[in-house]
Design a protein around this motif. Structure first.
Motif, mmCIF file in Angstrom:
data_model
loop_
_atom_site.group_PDB
_atom_site.id
_atom_site.type_symbol
_atom_site.label_atom_id
_atom_site.label_comp_id
_atom_site.label_asym_id
_atom_site.label_seq_id
_atom_site.Cartn_x
_atom_site.Cartn_y
_atom_site.Cartn_z
ATOM 1 N N ALA A 38 31.324 58.467 -23.552
ATOM 2 C CA ALA A 38 32.546 57.995 -24.216
ATOM 3 C C ALA A 38 33.434 57.240 -23.237
ATOM 4 C CB ALA A 38 33.299 59.174 -24.827
ATOM 5 N N LEU A 39 33.584 57.762 -22.043
ATOM 6 C CA LEU A 39 34.400 57.093 -21.030
ATOM 7 C C LEU A 39 33.767 55.767 -20.612
ATOM 8 C CD1 LEU A 39 36.849 57.104 -19.205
ATOM 9 C CD2 LEU A 39 35.531 58.429 -17.543
ATOM 10 N N ALA A 40 32.454 55.738 -20.489
ATOM 11 C CA ALA A 40 31.762 54.505 -20.113
ATOM 12 C C ALA A 40 31.982 53.422 -21.174
ATOM 13 C CB ALA A 40 30.271 54.770 -19.924
ATOM 14 N N ARG A 41 31.877 53.774 -22.434
ATOM 15 C CA ARG A 41 32.115 52.808 -23.506
ATOM 16 C C ARG A 41 33.544 52.281 -23.448
ATOM 17 N NH1 ARG A 41 31.429 54.589 -29.011
ATOM 18 N NH2 ARG A 41 31.045 52.413 -29.498
ATOM 19 N N HIS A 42 34.483 53.163 -23.214
ATOM 20 C CA HIS A 42 35.892 52.782 -23.123
ATOM 21 C C HIS A 42 36.127 51.838 -21.944
ATOM 22 C CE1 HIS A 42 40.220 53.213 -23.505
ATOM 23 N NE2 HIS A 42 40.264 53.511 -22.226
ATOM 24 N N ARG A 43 35.559 52.181 -20.785
ATOM 25 C CA ARG A 43 35.740 51.350 -19.582
ATOM 26 C C ARG A 43 35.083 49.983 -19.738
ATOM 27 N NH1 ARG A 43 38.802 50.145 -17.004
ATOM 28 N NH2 ARG A 43 37.694 49.682 -15.089
ATOM 29 N N LEU A 44 33.906 49.910 -20.353
ATOM 30 C CA LEU A 44 33.269 48.604 -20.562
ATOM 31 C C LEU A 44 34.130 47.725 -21.461
ATOM 32 C CD1 LEU A 44 29.429 49.270 -20.894
ATOM 33 C CD2 LEU A 44 30.741 48.554 -18.893
ATOM 34 N N ARG A 45 34.761 48.318 -22.458
ATOM 35 C CA ARG A 45 35.663 47.549 -23.322
ATOM 36 C C ARG A 45 36.834 46.999 -22.507
ATOM 37 N NH1 ARG A 45 37.215 51.207 -27.138
ATOM 38 N NH2 ARG A 45 39.105 51.627 -25.976
ATOM 39 N N ASP A 46 37.400 47.819 -21.639
ATOM 40 C CA ASP A 46 38.495 47.379 -20.770
ATOM 41 C C ASP A 46 38.044 46.251 -19.834
ATOM 42 O OD1 ASP A 46 40.152 49.264 -21.911
ATOM 43 O OD2 ASP A 46 40.069 50.655 -20.204
ATOM 44 N N ILE A 47 36.868 46.400 -19.256
ATOM 45 C CA ILE A 47 36.335 45.379 -18.345
ATOM 46 C C ILE A 47 36.135 44.071 -19.102
ATOM 47 C CG2 ILE A 47 34.341 44.738 -16.924
ATOM 48 C CD1 ILE A 47 34.154 47.800 -16.218
ATOM 49 N N GLU A 48 35.595 44.157 -20.307
ATOM 50 C CA GLU A 48 35.386 42.959 -21.127
ATOM 51 C C GLU A 48 36.701 42.211 -21.340
ATOM 52 O OE1 GLU A 48 33.897 41.513 -25.542
ATOM 53 O OE2 GLU A 48 34.207 43.636 -25.185
ATOM 54 N N GLU A 49 37.769 42.947 -21.619
ATOM 55 C CA GLU A 49 39.054 42.326 -21.918
ATOM 56 C C GLU A 49 39.632 41.587 -20.724
ATOM 57 O OE1 GLU A 49 41.522 45.392 -23.541
ATOM 58 O OE2 GLU A 49 40.313 45.560 -25.365
ATOM 59 N N THR A 50 39.296 41.994 -19.523
ATOM 60 C CA THR A 50 39.891 41.367 -18.340
ATOM 61 C C THR A 50 38.962 40.364 -17.646
ATOM 62 O OG1 THR A 50 39.156 43.175 -16.899
ATOM 63 C CG2 THR A 50 41.344 43.372 -17.884
ATOM 64 N N LEU A 51 37.684 40.384 -17.988
ATOM 65 C CA LEU A 51 36.705 39.536 -17.294
ATOM 66 C C LEU A 51 36.761 38.099 -17.795
ATOM 67 C CD1 LEU A 51 34.326 39.345 -15.289
ATOM 68 C CD2 LEU A 51 32.829 39.910 -17.202
#
Length: 123
Positions: free
Chosen positions: A108-121
């Motif tokens: 769950a945390l990994a999915r959340h972090r990938l979403r955050d990374i996507e938004e800033t990349l």
């Protein structure tokens, strides 16, 4: 490329991270890779996952769905392989990939972090 390096390092900071990549699913080439093990080549896994992403995108198109893939999860007995296609204007055609040790990773945390990374990349 600094943003790409930061994204890879952020993915590797996830608990249980084994390896990470940012991949162009049009060509199958990894733009950046970090981590891996003797038994898990992140480059090889990323290239193979390109076919998975392409197949799923084709299927969504054939079904006439107006949906986007949020993520794709492949669960192995000892690992999670998580793929997140990017949909931003500047990153369309790419996906984030992280392999996690199943006993230490938090999906769950990994999915959340990938979403955050996507938004800033921005690539």
């Amino acid at each position: 490329m600094a943003e790409l390096d930061i994204a890879l390092k952020d993915m590797m900071m996830l608990d249980g991270a084994i390896g990470a990549a940012v991949v162009d699913y049009g060509s199958g080439m990894a733009l950046g890779v970090l981590g891996g093990t003797k038994s898990l080549s992140i480059e090889t896994a990323a290239a193979g996952l390109t076919e998975v992403v392409r197949a799923k995108l084709r299927t969504i198109e054939q079904l006439g769905l107006s949906e986007q893939i949020e993520d794709i999860l492949i669960s192995l007995s000892s690992q999670y392989h998580l793929v997140r296609p990017l949909h931003g204007r500047r990153s369309n055609g790419l996906f984030l990939y992280v392999a996690l040790d199943r006993s230490r990773g938090n999906l769950a945390l990994a999915r959340h972090r990938l979403r955050d990374i996507e938004e800033t990349l921005e690539v």
